[in-house]
Enzyme design. Sequence first.
Site, PDB file in Angstrom:
ATOM      1  CE  LYS A 210      77.399  16.107  38.252  1.00 14.61           C
ATOM      2  NZ  LYS A 210      78.072  17.209  37.331  1.00 14.61           N
TER       3      LYS A 210
ATOM      4  N   GLY B 122      73.381  12.077  31.929  1.00 13.13           N
ATOM      5  CA  GLY B 122      74.531  12.448  31.383  1.00 13.13           C
ATOM      6  C   GLY B 122      75.773  12.050  32.418  1.00 13.13           C
TER       7      GLY B 122
ATOM      8  CG  ASP C 100      86.307  19.947  33.798  1.00 11.87           C
ATOM      9  OD1 ASP C 100      86.750  20.104  32.793  1.00 11.87           O
ATOM     10  OD2 ASP C 100      85.691  18.880  34.255  1.00 11.87           O
TER      11      ASP C 100
ATOM     12  N   GLY D 263      78.708  13.321  34.466  1.00 13.78           N
ATOM     13  CA  GLY D 263      79.700  14.644  34.577  1.00 13.78           C
ATOM     14  C   GLY D 263      81.046  14.330  35.130  1.00 13.78           C
ATOM     15  N   GLY D 264      81.697  15.524  35.481  1.00  9.67           N
ATOM     16  CA  GLY D 264      83.039  15.238  35.946  1.00  9.67           C
ATOM     17  C   GLY D 264      83.041  14.544  37.402  1.00  9.67           C
TER      18      GLY D 264
ATOM     19  N   GLY E 110      80.353  12.866  38.716  1.00 10.17           N
ATOM     20  CA  GLY E 110      79.332  11.657  38.827  1.00 10.17           C
ATOM     21  C   GLY E 110      78.229  11.818  37.995  1.00 10.17           C
ATOM     22  CB  SER E 111      75.566   9.475  36.865  1.00 13.52           C
ATOM     23  OG  SER E 111      76.748   8.547  36.673  1.00 13.52           O
ATOM     24  CB  VAL E 112      73.534  14.329  35.452  1.00 14.48           C
ATOM     25  CG1 VAL E 112      72.264  15.539  35.922  1.00 14.48           C
ATOM     26  CG2 VAL E 112      74.655  14.842  35.744  1.00 14.48           C
TER      27      VAL E 112
END
Length: 823
Positions: free
Chosen positions: A534, A513, A630, A515-516, A518-520
């Site tokens: 992440k 996914g 968040d 995320g806020g 960066g990518s995971v």
Amino acid sequence: MVVEQRFLRYAIFLASLLLSSLSSLNAQKGNYNSTAYLPASWINQASKSQEINGTDETTVLVLPILLRGSDGPRYVCGFYCNKVEDQCLFGVLISQYTPNTDNYLQSPKLVWSANRNNPVQSNAMLQLKEDGDLVLANSDGTLIWSSNTRGKSVSGLNLTEMGNLVLFGPNNEPIWQSFDHPTDSLLLGQKLARGQRLTASVSASNWSQGRLSLAVGSASFSAYTESDPPQIYYLSGLTYPYCEFRNGSFNGFTIPLASVAQFIRFEPDGHLKLYQWGAADEFTEVVDLLTFLNDCDYPMVCGNYGICSRGQCGCIETTNGQERYFNEIKSRQPNLGCSLVTPISCDHSQDHTLLELKNTSYFAFHQSSDKIETLMEECKSKCMSNCSCKAAVFYYTDQLHRDLESKGYCLLLNEVFSISNNERSVDDTILLVKVQNTHVNKSRRKTVILASTVGALFGVVCVVGSCLVLLMRVFRESNETEGDFLSKVPGMLARYSYENLKAVTEDFSKKLGEGGFGSVYEGALSNGTKIAVKCLDGFAQLKDSFIAEVQIIGSIHHVNLVKLIGFCFEKSHRLLVYEYMANGSLDKWIYGGKEKQSLPWSARRRIITDIAKGLAYLHEDCSHKIIHFDIKPQNILLDQNFNAKVADFGLSKLVEKDQSRVITRMRGTPGYLAPEWLSSVITEKVDVYSFGIVMSEILCGRKNLDWSQIEEDRHLLSVFKRRAEEARLEDMVDKNNLDMQVHVLEAVEMMQIAAWCLQSNFTKRPSMSLVVKVLDGLVAPETNLDYDFTKPSAVETGAAGDQGREAFHIASPLLPSTLSGPR
Ligand SMILES: *[C@@H]1O[C@H](CO)[C@@H](O)[C@H](O)[C@H]1NC(C)=O
Ligand SMILES: *[C@@H]1O[C@H](CO)[C@@H](O)[C@H](O)[C@H]1NC(C)=O
Ligand SMILES: *[C@@H]1O[C@H](CO)[C@@H](O)[C@H](O)[C@H]1NC(C)=O
Ligand SMILES: *[C@@H]1O[C@H](CO)[C@@H](O)[C@H](O)[C@H]1NC(C)=O
Ligand SMILES: *[C@@H]1O[C@H](CO)[C@@H](O)[C@H](O)[C@H]1NC(C)=O
Ligand SMILES: *[C@@H]1O[C@H](CO)[C@@H](O)[C@H](O)[C@H]1NC(C)=O
Ligand SMILES: *[C@@H]1O[C@H](CO)[C@@H](O)[C@H](O)[C@H]1NC(C)=O
């Protein structure tokens, strides 16, 4: 349900009115006055006193002087005596008027006293003298206490409706009042101003001032030991000009509304508790206000030098045949603490030794501002060179590298209170405790310093040995399997190389996914453990602060927070390695297609409670208070058993450290932002608001903003408002899930808790810990709610109390247009 409750309350109210009018006929008030005029005097005569069962099976005698309150809370000022020991205090007591008894003073509790350090005996005299002084003299005439109001034109003594004992002047103005001299308790409406403090008693039976105090400082509210210097064990960073015990709140905590008598007492054990008159016609504890302190985090839990392990006490034991340094102060009462067999003598400082206790933590370490950054050896020598130093706490900045060249934080202690045998092993400090050797033997002493291995408790294993074995094993394994560097040291954050992470994620090929931050990506360690990696974007310039923050995030453990396992910090690469959560993020379960239908009421209920617990921990764990900023379904992850865990916490602190992204920017995700982002005071209540939205989404099974709906239904909060006004909240509950429809009434009750969290005035929102209590059914939810959830609250600047709290101020007010843009 709500209606029934109201009716019940009303019925009780009517009944109590009736009874009170009946019993006032009985005139069981004892005919006491509420005000006295000078001159007057009262003698403490046991024969006139009323006998009361005190705590600890002691019998207490009370001789009332003034009494106030005919209905509701009742106050008495007078003599309060321990019958057996004939020790008496002059003070104020609180009780509750109970209509169905002819006892005018039931189960009272002492909330203020004049002479707690100097009790008087029978026949002591209280005198309101002609010159305006209120004095207490013992039976032999010795002066014990005085209000020092001589010559200040005092007219009389008044016990007010609030339980304040006031010496007033000719125009009824207060000249002296007991509220200005608090002891260990606060009454409703009483303030603890800057410079004032509550000091706990020694114990329930010894009323003298003990060693723990609670005070409002210039920028904090703290609980600490009365030592030189004080050692802080609780620190709330919220700033208030004073702390006020109000109806429904105390220092930002929401507490149950006072429908019956309440008081707050700072207990001998350092807890701060709210007591309320209960059904059994006595005061019962309802809330412990210093939330999130573990039992072992209280300074006196095991007395001086006592080691606390899961609430059990013991003394420091040496385990390899060396001499014994500590004994229990009183045998079989380990909670009273331990004493040095040979006291430290400054004349024989050559015989001082530092015992090294690993796996410990010390309550004062985190809050102390006196920590210095040094090497371990320097820390030791600093303590050895000053006789008033009794111990040092050392914490390696980099928990992975603990060698002679590694720096850390060092805190010197002049007194050793209870030591916690560390259960949260990541926050592993080393305690160096000074002891006195009896025989002078230089070579021996050296070996003791180097090899002192102290099994923390109950004859546990040899620390150094086991650590060495452990480390050796780890190194051997890390040689065998080149990856997973250090990842097996329990409780420690692993540091990975970029190459290693690239390999375990198969070159970042399986994206979980976005995320806020960066990518995971999914990955698997060589032992098969799945992980989520992440890759943080745009943090390359963060250097030391990155590791420091990551260490903090890594030290935060809670079942409802996604666990950080390790990190990578290499050139421009900044990666975080988390535990893998099999069921992914919550969003797909609440507004996805097929999955959504499978989530029954019980699972949704539990997910909501899990999120609440995770957030409560972040907000109120005192050592590192964290605002998430968040909260949204994408940041709530579910494990294989559908336990919900909050992800991405603490990352906002990284942003804070990053100068290019200071707080001039709003944080969070449009749709989940609290209205106060438009004003300027941002507190942890922004998370409570976002939580309220997530909760509504879970219950309604839809997105907050859903474009597939007809226009008037697009915004969940507008629907919420409308349905609340029509009293048809049940129409909102997820219609596509049969189980939700079966539990529609329970879901509606939950919607009301969500509404409470969504109050546009942030001061009206509950704290997360209160939400947890409400969800657990321990506290009733607020019912007086405003369903206009989006109106920006007026900026209340400079106001006292709740409105004066601040987490931080954002640099410039944000314009509404900022809200609609992407992050
Ligand atoms: C109440 O006050 C009156 C007048 O000052 C006094 O005569 C009376 O003794 C007081 N009653 C008690 C119970 O102290
Ligand atoms: C004190 O406790 C005893 C035994 O628990 C009870 O019988 C007695 O009524 C109590 N006295 C008061 C004044 O509450
Ligand atoms: C005493 O206290 C009561 C209740 O708080 C108040 O109404 C009254 O005015 C006070 N009397 C004087 C003389 O201050
Ligand atoms: C109560 O505690 C004080 C302070 O620790 C001590 O000096 C005093 O002796 C104690 N009193 C009793 C009766 O134990
Ligand atoms: C506290 O507030 C509640 C609800 O507003 C009210 O019923 C109660 O009487 C208040 N208590 C006091 C002591 O003012
Ligand atoms: C020793 O420590 C005490 C208390 O911390 C401090 O006041 C004193 O100055 C120190 N003495 C020396 C020689 O450093
Ligand atoms: C200290 O902690 C480590 C790791 O958490 C553990 O393996 C070891 O047994 C502990 N030692 C003692 C003496 O408790």
